[in-house]
Design a protein around this motif. Structure first.
Motif, PDB file in Angstrom:
ATOM      1  N   GLU A 178     -11.675 -10.569   4.524  1.00 22.53           N
ATOM      2  CA  GLU A 178     -11.096 -10.499   3.176  1.00 22.53           C
ATOM      3  C   GLU A 178      -9.894  -9.550   3.117  1.00 22.53           C
ATOM      4  OE1 GLU A 178     -11.915 -12.463   0.901  1.00 22.53           O
ATOM      5  OE2 GLU A 178     -13.933 -13.153   1.420  1.00 22.53           O
ATOM      6  N   TYR A 179      -9.723  -8.709   4.131  1.00 24.09           N
ATOM      7  CA  TYR A 179      -8.633  -7.742   4.140  1.00 24.09           C
ATOM      8  C   TYR A 179      -7.350  -8.433   4.599  1.00 24.09           C
ATOM      9  CZ  TYR A 179     -12.070  -4.014   3.453  1.00 24.09           C
ATOM     10  OH  TYR A 179     -13.050  -3.215   2.934  1.00 24.09           O
ATOM     11  N   LYS A 180      -6.253  -8.131   3.941  1.00 24.98           N
ATOM     12  CA  LYS A 180      -4.984  -8.807   4.192  1.00 24.98           C
ATOM     13  C   LYS A 180      -3.910  -7.894   4.780  1.00 24.98           C
ATOM     14  CE  LYS A 180      -6.562 -12.482   2.019  1.00 24.98           C
ATOM     15  NZ  LYS A 180      -6.966 -13.680   2.787  1.00 24.98           N
ATOM     16  N   ASP A 181      -4.043  -6.611   4.589  1.00 27.62           N
ATOM     17  CA  ASP A 181      -2.965  -5.679   4.914  1.00 27.62           C
ATOM     18  C   ASP A 181      -2.731  -5.560   6.409  1.00 27.62           C
ATOM     19  OD1 ASP A 181      -1.079  -3.552   4.642  1.00 27.62           O
ATOM     20  OD2 ASP A 181      -2.696  -2.122   5.015  1.00 27.62           O
ATOM     21  N   VAL A 182      -1.471  -5.579   6.808  1.00 26.17           N
ATOM     22  CA  VAL A 182      -1.113  -5.499   8.225  1.00 26.17           C
ATOM     23  C   VAL A 182      -1.618  -4.205   8.856  1.00 26.17           C
ATOM     24  CG1 VAL A 182       1.190  -4.553   7.674  1.00 26.17           C
ATOM     25  CG2 VAL A 182       0.801  -5.650   9.876  1.00 26.17           C
ATOM     26  N   GLU A 183      -1.559  -3.107   8.116  1.00 27.00           N
ATOM     27  CA  GLU A 183      -2.029  -1.840   8.666  1.00 27.00           C
ATOM     28  C   GLU A 183      -3.526  -1.881   8.917  1.00 27.00           C
ATOM     29  OE1 GLU A 183      -0.778   2.474   7.530  1.00 27.00           O
ATOM     30  OE2 GLU A 183      -2.518   2.002   6.285  1.00 27.00           O
ATOM     31  N   ALA A 184      -4.289  -2.351   7.937  1.00 26.09           N
ATOM     32  CA  ALA A 184      -5.741  -2.413   8.092  1.00 26.09           C
ATOM     33  C   ALA A 184      -6.134  -3.307   9.260  1.00 26.09           C
ATOM     34  CB  ALA A 184      -6.374  -2.925   6.800  1.00 26.09           C
TER      35      ALA A 184
END
Length: 583
Positions: A411-417
């Motif tokens: 569900e996580y979208k962020d490039v950093e995460a």
């Protein structure tokens, strides 16, 4: 300086007393059902923002972009990302804000561009390109075995190295962030002039009232690019902020930006335009003061991130390796950035949420069902009573919280995460750090940037009223319980409380906006109590950060605010906040 110091030294100006509201375009309001927030959606909610008591609307990057980093990778400063709208939509938004008595600022992202920006395409086209020196290129190094190596061993913000090989021109280019975000070379005067024209004057000429300046202390690097000392013996890449943050010409560059551009413009009502800089990795108050001292003519104020870094691990490589913290740590951070401006011509900011952090209720208080509203109101008391310019992030005013912990990493979208997660999976898999995957997942559940980017919860209809289509990012499971529509109708809601607090802050701005700060009982691990002073007037603020009643040094002063309707004398209720006054 005495806690009773006369703070009238601080010159009064509009932006010190203003409440700013940060909007993340992708997640605020979708007007056309494509699942992505947009500018017409923001425009439709201007009356909502005006009714909240907002003075300045800050729009995160809406410029044209491949969206590798949610718009912080800009491919054209003078165009709008088509799914968000058009330049004409921005002009309508500027006009609507001004008609409602609000100002509007945009993000200024000029440490780097997208690798799809025409400047970079020209720069990488040839070593002889006129724009070659607009970015930072360096030849390869070779080890004893003859293997090609990057120019330095620097670690980037997004995990991985800071150099990417360009096969066409046979050199590396520098990127402090993702490889799709090459750093601009501020040493090149023609490059700086182009930045001023394209990224700044273009929008100032359309009537915006200032900028939030992204990564403002990264423009000047140590251009000799020495290797960083080895602090992580298990990795080639090493933390190296000392070589690209607060570099030798940084103050010269910011002064030039001010002199050449910003000083030439006024807001729609004739006031000086405003700047607020993103100032990371500057822990020393004297260092921060150099950026915000009025006599220096650089920035009006900056975000200093000690408060949002609570719980983060040590250094970039451990950012999401959560470390437990105690309330006295938070209080000392608040005190540090409250008192550093006393007796100076500098200024400070007040915030505990933004697009790069988890939600404050989940991080600093309790998002348990029985406590989340109490926690939201208590945190609102904290924010609205401390000195400085107040910044709220979208959804904070309705008490939005982190994504549920049972959501999968998918569900996580962020490039950093995702980069940190991939690194953790690799390090756990090869047994070099077998528990890292579990630890990083826990850290992401608390602190990931994705939590602040969940769609705004407008009402109890499908997808929280954010979109009639499929949202680009999953809507929070609790949108039927936490949404603006229900809270507008409820005088005891978090939203109604924020409206009340913002009005009180304006009514008592002498003490709350300009007053000096005195921390009481600094080692108490349960309560946060402080006094505010302005000349002969004072206020006492008492906050309970626990789920149990707590004693606090309350006195015979007049009760101005409580987050409970019936406070019990001498005892702070769970997650209660109170304000007493003596005027």
């Amino acid at each position: 300086m005495s806690p009773h110091a006369d703070t009238s030294v601080h010159k009064r100006t509009w932006w010190k007393e203003a409440t700013f509201y940060q909007i993340y375009p992708a997640s605020f309001k979708d007007s056309n059902g494509d699942g992505l927030g947009d500018l017409p959606g923001i425009l439709s909610k201007i009356p909502y923002l005006a009714s909240l008591g907002i003075d300045v609307v800050w729009i995160c990057p809406m410029f044209n972009s491949p969206q590798k980093d949610m718009g912080y990778d800009i491919s054209d400063y003078e165009a709008v990302y088509p799914p968000y709208g058009t330049v004409e939509d921005v002009e309508k938004l500027i006009k609507a804000c001004h008609q409602n008595g609000m100002k509007i600022i945009l993000d200024l992202v000029v440490n780097h561009t997208s690798d799809q920006h025409r400047w970079f395409k020209e720069s990488r086209s040839s070593k002889d390109s006129p724009k070659r020196d607009w970015y930072i290129w360096r030849p390869a190094r070779y080890n004893e075995q003859g293997d090609r190596m990057p120019p330095t061993n620097y670690r980037s913000y997004f995990a991985g190295g800071t150099w990417t090989w360009d096969a066409h021109t046979q050199e590396y280019y520098l990127h402090l962030y993702d490889k799709s975000q090459p750093d601009l070379n501020w040493e090149n005067e023609d490059c700086r002039k182009a930045i001023y024209d394209s990224a700044m004057r273009f929008w100032l000429d359309k009537g915006i009232d200032g900028f939030r300046v992204d990564t403002v202390n990264k423009y000047s690097k140590h251009i000799s690019f020495p290797d960083a000392p080895i602090t992580d013996p298990n990795s080639f890449i090493q933390p190296a902020a000392q070589f690209w943050c607060n570099g030798p010409r940084i103050h010269q560059f910011i002064k030039e930006m001010n002199t050449e551009v910003l000083s030439k413009y006024k807001t729609f009502d004739g006031q000086p335009v405003v700047t607020v800089g993103e100032l990371s990795l500057t822990p020393d108050p004297e260092g921060v003061l150099r950026f915000v001292s009025a006599v220096e003519k650089e920035l009006d104020m900056v975000f200093q991130f000690d408060i949002t870094h609570l719980g983060q691990g040590n250094g970039f490589q451990d950012k999401y390796d959560f470390t437990e913290w105690e309330l006295p740590e938070m209080k000392k951070i608040v005190e540090k950035w409250q008192i550093f401006i006393e007796g100076t011509d500098g200024w400070t900011t007040v915030f505990n949420e933004n697009h790069d952090n988890g939600r404050s209720i989940s991080r600093f208080a309790s998002d348990a069902p029985e406590w989340r509203e109490k926690s939201a109101k208590m945190l609102a008391v904290w924010l609205t009573t401390v000195t400085g310019t107040l910044f709220l992030y979208q959804g904070q005013e309705i008490g939005m919280i982190n994504a549920p912990k049972d959501w999968s990493i998918e569900e996580y979208k962020d490039v950093e995460a995702l980069n940190y997660w991939e690194e953790a999976v690799r390090l756990s898999g090869d047994c070099s750090d077998p528990t890292r995957k579990q630890r990083i997942l826990h850290g992401l559940q608390l602190m990931a940037r994705d939590h602040s980017r969940l769609p705004f919860q407008w009402d109890s209809s499908s997808n929280g009223g954010f979109t009639s289509g499929r949202p680009w990012m999953r809507t929070h499971d609790l949108y039927r319980e936490i949404n603006a529509d229900a809270q507008v109708k409820d005088m005891n809601s978090v939203l109604s409380f924020y409206k009340h607090q913002l009005q009180l802050r304006k009514e008592h701005k002498d003490v709350f906006v300009y007053g000096s700060f005195e921390l009481l009982d600094p080692e108490n691990a349960s309560t946060f109590v402080f006094r505010k002073h302005f000349q002969e007037r004072s206020a006492l603020v008492a906050l309970n950060f626990t789920s149990a009643p707590q004693c606090a040094p309350l006195n015979e002063m007049t009760l101005l605010v409580s987050t409970y309707t019936e406070p019990i004398s001498e005892t702070l209720q769970p997650f209660e906040g109170r304000v007493y006054i003596n005027f």
